[in-house]
Design a protein around this motif. Sequence first.
Motif, PDB file in Angstrom:
ATOM      1  N   ALA A 279       5.532   7.650  11.172  1.00 39.26           N
ATOM      2  CA  ALA A 279       6.011   7.312   9.832  1.00 39.26           C
ATOM      3  C   ALA A 279       6.964   8.402   9.346  1.00 39.26           C
ATOM      4  O   ALA A 279       6.659   9.597   9.441  1.00 39.26           O
ATOM      5  CB  ALA A 279       4.846   7.166   8.871  1.00 39.26           C
ATOM      6  N   VAL A 280       8.100   7.984   8.815  1.00 42.72           N
ATOM      7  CA  VAL A 280       9.119   8.912   8.328  1.00 42.72           C
ATOM      8  C   VAL A 280       9.320   8.672   6.832  1.00 42.72           C
ATOM      9  O   VAL A 280       9.373   7.531   6.381  1.00 42.72           O
ATOM     10  CB  VAL A 280      10.453   8.719   9.075  1.00 42.72           C
ATOM     11  N   GLU A 281       9.425   9.759   6.074  1.00 46.85           N
ATOM     12  CA  GLU A 281       9.546   9.664   4.618  1.00 46.85           C
ATOM     13  C   GLU A 281      11.013   9.783   4.199  1.00 46.85           C
ATOM     14  O   GLU A 281      11.711  10.710   4.600  1.00 46.85           O
ATOM     15  CB  GLU A 281       8.717  10.770   3.959  1.00 46.85           C
ATOM     16  N   LEU A 282      11.443   8.840   3.374  1.00 47.51           N
ATOM     17  CA  LEU A 282      12.793   8.863   2.813  1.00 47.51           C
ATOM     18  C   LEU A 282      12.678   9.008   1.304  1.00 47.51           C
ATOM     19  O   LEU A 282      12.051   8.177   0.636  1.00 47.51           O
ATOM     20  CB  LEU A 282      13.563   7.578   3.141  1.00 47.51           C
ATOM     21  N   ASP A 283      13.277  10.069   0.767  1.00 40.63           N
ATOM     22  CA  ASP A 283      13.190  10.373  -0.659  1.00 40.63           C
ATOM     23  C   ASP A 283      14.532  10.141  -1.340  1.00 40.63           C
ATOM     24  O   ASP A 283      15.586  10.500  -0.807  1.00 40.63           O
ATOM     25  CB  ASP A 283      12.803  11.846  -0.890  1.00 40.63           C
ATOM     26  N   TYR A 284      14.470   9.582  -2.548  1.00 38.98           N
ATOM     27  CA  TYR A 284      15.659   9.574  -3.396  1.00 38.98           C
ATOM     28  C   TYR A 284      15.896  11.003  -3.895  1.00 38.98           C
ATOM     29  O   TYR A 284      14.972  11.665  -4.362  1.00 38.98           O
ATOM     30  CB  TYR A 284      15.472   8.657  -4.590  1.00 38.98           C
ATOM     31  N   GLY A 285      17.134  11.467  -3.811  1.00 32.36           N
ATOM     32  CA  GLY A 285      17.448  12.812  -4.262  1.00 32.36           C
ATOM     33  C   GLY A 285      17.930  12.837  -5.704  1.00 32.36           C
ATOM     34  O   GLY A 285      18.671  11.945  -6.130  1.00 32.36           O
ATOM     35  N   GLN A 286      17.496  13.824  -6.454  1.00 36.94           N
ATOM     36  CA  GLN A 286      17.959  14.053  -7.838  1.00 36.94           C
ATOM     37  C   GLN A 286      17.885  12.756  -8.654  1.00 36.94           C
ATOM     38  O   GLN A 286      18.787  12.440  -9.441  1.00 36.94           O
ATOM     39  CB  GLN A 286      19.393  14.580  -7.804  1.00 36.94           C
ATOM     40  N   VAL A 287      16.786  12.019  -8.450  1.00 39.31           N
ATOM     41  CA  VAL A 287      16.719  10.650  -8.953  1.00 39.31           C
ATOM     42  C   VAL A 287      16.769  10.576 -10.474  1.00 39.31           C
ATOM     43  O   VAL A 287      17.499   9.765 -11.052  1.00 39.31           O
ATOM     44  CB  VAL A 287      15.465   9.937  -8.387  1.00 39.31           C
ATOM     45  N   GLY A 288      15.987  11.428 -11.179  1.00 40.14           N
ATOM     46  CA  GLY A 288      15.969  11.378 -12.632  1.00 40.14           C
ATOM     47  C   GLY A 288      17.324  11.701 -13.237  1.00 40.14           C
ATOM     48  O   GLY A 288      17.793  11.030 -14.166  1.00 40.14           O
ATOM     49  N   ALA A 289      17.971  12.731 -12.708  1.00 40.19           N
ATOM     50  CA  ALA A 289      19.273  13.149 -13.233  1.00 40.19           C
ATOM     51  C   ALA A 289      20.329  12.080 -12.984  1.00 40.19           C
ATOM     52  O   ALA A 289      21.150  11.771 -13.857  1.00 40.19           O
ATOM     53  CB  ALA A 289      19.688  14.467 -12.591  1.00 40.19           C
ATOM     54  N   ARG A 290      20.325  11.481 -11.793  1.00 42.63           N
ATOM     55  CA  ARG A 290      21.322  10.451 -11.483  1.00 42.63           C
ATOM     56  C   ARG A 290      21.117   9.201 -12.340  1.00 42.63           C
ATOM     57  O   ARG A 290      22.088   8.589 -12.802  1.00 42.63           O
ATOM     58  CB  ARG A 290      21.273  10.105  -9.990  1.00 42.63           C
ATOM     59  N   ILE A 291      19.877   8.842 -12.546  1.00 41.25           N
ATOM     60  CA  ILE A 291      19.603   7.685 -13.407  1.00 41.25           C
ATOM     61  C   ILE A 291      20.062   7.968 -14.837  1.00 41.25           C
ATOM     62  O   ILE A 291      20.607   7.093 -15.517  1.00 41.25           O
ATOM     63  CB  ILE A 291      18.108   7.321 -13.353  1.00 41.25           C
ATOM     64  N   LEU A 292      19.854   9.207 -15.297  1.00 41.90           N
ATOM     65  CA  LEU A 292      20.292   9.562 -16.650  1.00 41.90           C
ATOM     66  C   LEU A 292      21.808   9.441 -16.793  1.00 41.90           C
ATOM     67  O   LEU A 292      22.308   8.978 -17.827  1.00 41.90           O
ATOM     68  CB  LEU A 292      19.836  10.986 -16.991  1.00 41.90           C
ATOM     69  N   TYR A 293      22.551   9.830 -15.757  1.00 41.63           N
ATOM     70  CA  TYR A 293      24.004   9.640 -15.775  1.00 41.63           C
ATOM     71  C   TYR A 293      24.334   8.156 -15.910  1.00 41.63           C
ATOM     72  O   TYR A 293      25.204   7.758 -16.695  1.00 41.63           O
ATOM     73  CB  TYR A 293      24.631  10.200 -14.489  1.00 41.63           C
TER      74      TYR A 293
END
Length: 436
Positions: A279-293
């Motif tokens: 199993a490999v984990e894929l994370d969204y990066g800087q997710v809160g900041a990008r959504i705020l933009y």
Amino acid sequence: MDQIAPLIATHDDEDEERDRPFNAYRFAASDSAKGIVAEAIKLVMNYEERFGLAKNKRRDVDQQTFDLTVDAVLSDLMHHHLVEYPLDIYVTRSNRVLGTKSRYRPRAYSKVFPRILDLLAKPELGYVHQDKAAPIPGASKSTVIRPGPTLLSRMDENDIDVDDLDEHPHSETIILKRMKDRDDYWDEGGLEQYHDTLTTDRYRRELDEINQWLASADLRYDPRGIPWPHTAFDIRDRRLRRIFTQARFTSGGRMFGGFWQQLRKHERRQGLKIAGEKAVELDYGQVGARILYGMAGHLPAPGDLYQMHGYNQHRDGIKKVMSAMIFAEARLDRFPKDTKKLFRKADKVGEVVDAIEAKHPLIKDQFHKGLGHDAQFIESSILVDVLLDLRAQDIVALPIHDAVMVPASKVSMTEETMLRVFHAHAHVQGTVTVEG
């Protein structure tokens, strides 16, 4: 604290082991486990009769609730002892909670629960040991329960293991948390009652579809080579709940549950297999900041949103402070909990906030407005759609708030899906990191 619905620790808390709430959906599944429960029910009823504690014979419906409650208490204690020892289970004895009609409360967690618990805890019976909550302000409002000597003895005699126990489907998977009382320091929040709408019906259908898919998935775990201590868990624990916050269905909405969320990061990455693959984990990066933009209608600044001049060695601290700024309703006047150690001794929170605002002038006016829960709702909606999309592609994916774990051979397809769904919801480009 309304403890009817078990809540799972957040992604940020994943390395902390903690006691968990009573699971009133547990039941004895095998003849051996059923025998233990049946004997306990008989002994408790004999105790009531002997000491004149039951003045009248219970109605059939009340006897069914009694039997169900004894079964749930003993089964959850047995299960917990087998997979989560030495942690404890906490319960509520609050009349306000147990005596109020609730869509969240299972039948085994009713106003008669404290009385049944007290009977099972009688020294002469010895099925339960309980540490009752102290009736003083500021103290824990929860009672802790553990298996008593009689229950432990019966488990040994019958060679009970987790396969002797099972769990009824939870009655509610869409959970709404109420607002905390700001004037009550000790208010820990709780659950909010609600009427179903087309929206909540859709949320429930989506989650039921995901849960049915995960229930039949080929998931395995191999602890060999993983350093101790190992996190105890039940690999059949796969049911997700979606938890909304601030008494509205446009706030929060993250998915909690599933044994993989209980595992520490290194345990997931080393021991978990999906469909026979690593199993490999894929994370969204800087997710809160990008959504705020995206919420502000601007494109994110180029590069790493958490990397800034003067704080090149303190990215983790910048990330936590910026997240706190997104959730806060007033300008930060102190470092968030456990964050000061991520900076230099001479660093001041005001200077850090100023530096973040200077780095992100386009969303400066979006900080300190309490928009974190709204951003988290967008994040959770993204994850739900990612799971549904991957299911349509026959890719099993396990959600961890802003990340998913998939078979190693499906990483490329998953990354493509995650980026496409993120842009559709957030209206800005996302980033995905393949961990490990």
